[in-house]
Design a protein around this motif. Structure first.
Motif, short mmCIF file in Angstrom:
data_model
loop_
_atom_site.label_atom_id
_atom_site.label_comp_id
_atom_site.label_asym_id
_atom_site.label_seq_id
_atom_site.Cartn_x
_atom_site.Cartn_y
_atom_site.Cartn_z
N GLY A 85 0.82 -1.22 0.00
CA GLY A 85 0.00 0.00 0.00
C GLY A 85 0.85 1.26 0.00
O GLY A 85 0.54 2.23 -0.68
N ASN A 86 1.97 1.23 0.77
CA ASN A 86 2.87 2.37 0.81
C ASN A 86 3.53 2.60 -0.55
O ASN A 86 3.74 3.75 -0.97
N LYS A 87 3.85 1.51 -1.26
CA LYS A 87 4.44 1.66 -2.59
C LYS A 87 3.45 2.33 -3.55
O LYS A 87 3.83 3.20 -4.33
N LYS A 88 2.19 1.92 -3.47
CA LYS A 88 1.18 2.54 -4.33
C LYS A 88 1.00 4.01 -3.99
O LYS A 88 0.83 4.85 -4.88
N LEU A 89 1.06 4.33 -2.69
CA LEU A 89 0.92 5.73 -2.27
C LEU A 89 2.08 6.57 -2.80
O LEU A 89 1.88 7.70 -3.25
N ASP A 90 3.31 6.01 -2.75
CA ASP A 90 4.47 6.73 -3.30
C ASP A 90 4.28 6.99 -4.79
O ASP A 90 4.65 8.06 -5.30
#
Length: 255
Positions: A85-90
């Motif tokens: 999820g953090n990768k998608k947010l980045d």
């Protein structure tokens, strides 16, 4: 034979791996992107090794509850989902920054107004307003980038907004170079002698739009203004590129 097990001591494989990760400074949840996933993969392998050892060496009279290691697997899965999820947010933040960069191009060539005492002297001219809330005596002070006073004069102190056009000369009549200057107007109450600073609105033509830390900054020469501080934007017309700052113009020169 006496068997010492992680289960008997009340410590799960998941807890052991988590403590090891934190003590070594490689906590997977504190990382982002591919590094975090790689770290999690290594921790997950160690976790399975410890979990297998737990199962082999568990107390036969008090075997591990099946739901216990199932919950541990679920915990690792939740961490993996959080990292993804953090990768998608980045990625979304990166796309937003790109969109801001394209959108900022449209501001170049426009004239903006901002609530700021920083004024851009462009082509030997600068415009700003000062607003007096209570009548008294007012002193205008203009400083250069080095903090030296280049203009000091008495100005209109009637209540209201006063537009000023500065021709870029100092109090000796010398033409100053284009660049960043700071304007301040001090209004003194004749009854109390207390001085207050008047609100300043500066104007200038945007010649650059800069993206920094995901934010858009509009540059007028050496003056940089965050987009959120801009209160008015106008496009130049064919007849004039003057900014309408009010009915009254107080022309400030060095004489």
């Amino acid at each position: 034979m006496t068997t010492t097990t992680a289960a008997a001591s009340g410590t799960s494989a998941y807890d052991i791996i988590s403590k090891q990760a934190k003590s070594s400074g490689t906590d997977s949840t504190a990382k982002t992107g591919d590094d975090a996933l790689a770290s999690l993969s290594g921790d997950y392998t160690n976790f399975l090794t410890l979990l297998t050892a737990q199962l082999k060496n568990q107390d036969p009279l008090s075997p591990m509850d099946a739901t216990q290691f199932t919950q541990q697997l679920v915990q690792f899965s939740a961490v993996e989902q959080q990292i993804n999820g953090n990768k998608k947010l980045d990625q979304l933040i990166g796309l937003q920054s790109t969109a801001n960069a394209y959108g900022a191009v449209g501001f170049v060539g426009t004239t903006i107004a901002a609530d700021s005492g920083d004024v851009a002297l462009q082509d030997g001219k600068a415009k700003f307003d000062y607003t007096v809330e209570k009548a008294g005596s007012a002193t205008l002070k203009i400083l250069n980038a080095a903090g030296n006073v280049v203009m000091l004069k008495q100005v209109d102190a009637q209540v209201g907004t006063h537009p000023v056009e500065w021709d870029g000369t100092d109090y000796f009549g010398n033409q100053l170079p284009d660049g960043k200057y700071t304007v301040a107007v001090s209004v003194t109450d004749p009854a109390t002698g207390k001085a207050t600073d008047a609100a300043i609105t500066s104007y200038g033509k945007v010649d650059q739009a800069v993206i920094a830390d995901g934010k858009v900054f509009l540059k007028m020469g050496d003056v940089s203004v965050p987009l959120e501080d801009v209160i008015r934007i106008s496009k130049p017309t064919e007849t004039t590129d003057e900014t309408d700052t009010g009915d009254e113009t107080d022309e400030t020169t060095g004489t």
